[in-house]
Design an enzyme around this catalytic site. Sequence first.
Site, short mmCIF file in Angstrom:
data_model
loop_
_atom_site.label_atom_id
_atom_site.label_comp_id
_atom_site.label_asym_id
_atom_site.label_seq_id
_atom_site.Cartn_x
_atom_site.Cartn_y
_atom_site.Cartn_z
N SER A 76 32.24 44.83 34.56
CA SER A 76 33.12 44.64 35.71
C SER A 76 34.39 44.89 35.34
O SER A 76 35.20 45.40 36.61
CB SER A 76 32.74 43.42 36.60
OG SER A 76 33.48 42.34 35.84
N TYR A 82 32.43 40.92 39.64
CA TYR A 82 31.20 40.79 40.34
C TYR A 82 30.71 39.45 40.69
O TYR A 82 29.72 39.31 41.35
CB TYR A 82 30.07 41.36 39.12
CG TYR A 82 30.36 42.91 38.92
CD1 TYR A 82 31.14 43.68 39.81
CD2 TYR A 82 29.46 43.61 38.20
CE1 TYR A 82 31.20 45.18 39.77
CE2 TYR A 82 29.22 45.00 38.07
CZ TYR A 82 30.27 45.79 38.63
OH TYR A 82 30.30 47.20 38.51
N GLY A 83 31.17 38.61 39.70
CA GLY A 83 30.57 37.31 39.67
C GLY A 83 30.71 36.36 41.02
O GLY A 83 30.00 35.18 41.05
N ASN A 119 27.89 38.88 31.84
CA ASN A 119 26.81 37.84 32.18
C ASN A 119 26.16 38.32 33.55
O ASN A 119 24.94 37.84 33.68
CB ASN A 119 27.41 36.49 31.89
CG ASN A 119 27.34 35.97 30.41
OD1 ASN A 119 26.37 35.59 29.81
ND2 ASN A 119 28.38 36.54 29.62
N THR A 120 27.05 38.32 34.43
CA THR A 120 26.63 38.43 36.10
C THR A 120 25.57 39.25 36.02
O THR A 120 24.64 39.23 36.69
CB THR A 120 27.82 38.66 36.62
OG1 THR A 120 28.66 37.33 36.59
CG2 THR A 120 27.36 38.59 38.45
N GLU A 130 42.57 36.24 33.45
CA GLU A 130 43.25 37.56 33.94
C GLU A 130 44.73 37.42 34.16
O GLU A 130 45.51 38.31 34.17
CB GLU A 130 42.47 37.99 35.29
CG GLU A 130 41.01 38.62 35.03
CD GLU A 130 40.26 39.60 35.55
OE1 GLU A 130 40.82 39.58 36.76
OE2 GLU A 130 39.65 40.30 35.42
N HIS A 138 34.65 36.87 29.86
CA HIS A 138 36.14 36.38 29.76
C HIS A 138 36.24 35.04 28.96
O HIS A 138 37.50 34.93 28.57
CB HIS A 138 36.46 36.12 31.20
CG HIS A 138 36.98 37.46 32.08
ND1 HIS A 138 35.99 37.97 32.54
CD2 HIS A 138 38.30 37.82 32.27
CE1 HIS A 138 36.72 39.09 33.16
NE2 HIS A 138 37.92 39.08 32.85
#
Lengths: 275, 275
Positions: A14, A45-46, A77-78, A155, A189
């Site tokens: 993402s 996305y998560g 992962n999502t 982020e 992340h």
Amino acid sequence: MNTTNSKPIGIFDSGIGGLTVFAQIQKLLPLENLIYLGDTARVPYGTKSQSTIERFALEDAHFLLQHDVKLIIAACNTVSALAMPYLKSHIHVPLLGVIEPAAVKACEETSTGRIGVIGTRATVESRAYEKAFSLLSPSANIFSAACPLFVNLVEENWTDEKETYSIAEKYLRPLKDRNIDTLILGCTHYPLLETVIQKIMGDSVRLIDSACSTALALKKILAEENLTGTQSGGSPQFFVTDEPERFQSAGEKFLGKRIPKVQKAALEMEERTFP
Amino acid sequence: MNTTNSKPIGIFDSGIGGLTVFAQIQKLLPLENLIYLGDTARVPYGTKSQSTIERFALEDAHFLLQHDVKLIIAACNTVSALAMPYLKSHIHVPLLGVIEPAAVKACEETSTGRIGVIGTRATVESRAYEKAFSLLSPSANIFSAACPLFVNLVEENWTDEKETYSIAEKYLRPLKDRNIDTLILGCTHYPLLETVIQKIMGDSVRLIDSACSTALALKKILAEENLTGTQSGGSPQFFVTDEPERFQSAGEKFLGKRIPKVQKAALEMEERTFP
């Protein structure tokens, strides 16, 4: 060796998180050509629903297929937790996610069979890790916790702030109380918060980062499918859906190394166009 | 009165934040028909680039135009800060953002002319509030600060956690040091953190919420353009781009009142479709 071997490997996420996977693959498999796509216009996305994650993941995969990739890695992962069956039914190259490799590694590392998993809300609610462990090691005890603010903290580059420690303490306390000996960082992340997480969990807890284990799993699949590359054709290619400059500077900070030219990707959407 | 008056007003935001604007409009103008669109599949906008925000905003506006709206409100500070000229050049109904109304209100409220603005990084970097004040009150001193984690904290419903106070203290300290007497909550999520923000800034600082002032500005524009509605045709309509159920439950928590049926919106994309 046939010409398929020289085709690139496509990696998508993402946003910038998947660069941790990219970096490990580049290190382990320097003879492979790599194309990376970050869907930075629609990140994250998560926090979104399964149907939306499936749609976005397929659009990402289609973009990589247009670049004639021999294999696709969902370095997120999502997506790996929620969209793999959907992706597999729609694309016709081998597909690798990050969940099974991390679960395999955790099984190897644990002594007590008490394993923790942290991830986005979508990943944790999908119970994808629990499903992976039920096949790999049915006797393992899996304890999971969603850590939704971790992505935002990374982020913001808040990897050492006192608020980050305080938030991490809140999220991780229930896992610590379960006496786990292994903790999967189930979001690309999270390796950036490794220092914080290790400090809170204590040195006796082993942290598993899916990036390394995914690179190893990739090497194995390439060998099995007779797809191993033998010559790198040059620099990797980077594509993003939002502005390239942002990704480049954030990505360089994230990876700690230079990222060459980043290009804007125009994804083909499943929805209708303007007349 | 012509038939245009009975047409609905379209309101859009990247997610649930614009519901604060929606609620004030519904309260002030009960005879208007309202259609709300939340682009929940692509939320947030505040971390993205101007060109992406412009594209998303136009797609949102086109969706509302398909529902034959008489006027469109960008109930999102990020869109109002970055995409208004682009939107105005592409759509042909009156358009209202949330920045000018908040700036007008702040000019009315301030005694010292020292005004603070907080918002997403995109909003603050655009300097849209500074531009608005340069026309309204050139002698005002404007001090702004990006508070990127506030949106995430609100979406996690962490409106009273000690970490939220600590993060807010960090973001707001520089504004407090500037001795402002008025602070614009320049993101539709921020009114949910009003208690925290007020406590840190102190009771002498007046908080300005764009929702109220936007509803008042709308009333004035409707009168000027002879577009005032005279009869509500029933319940407002809600559309979202991700799953309706999520928006409904999050939105009800956010608004503190029931939201009727929410429908899935399929936006028409400016990009190409699958063959």
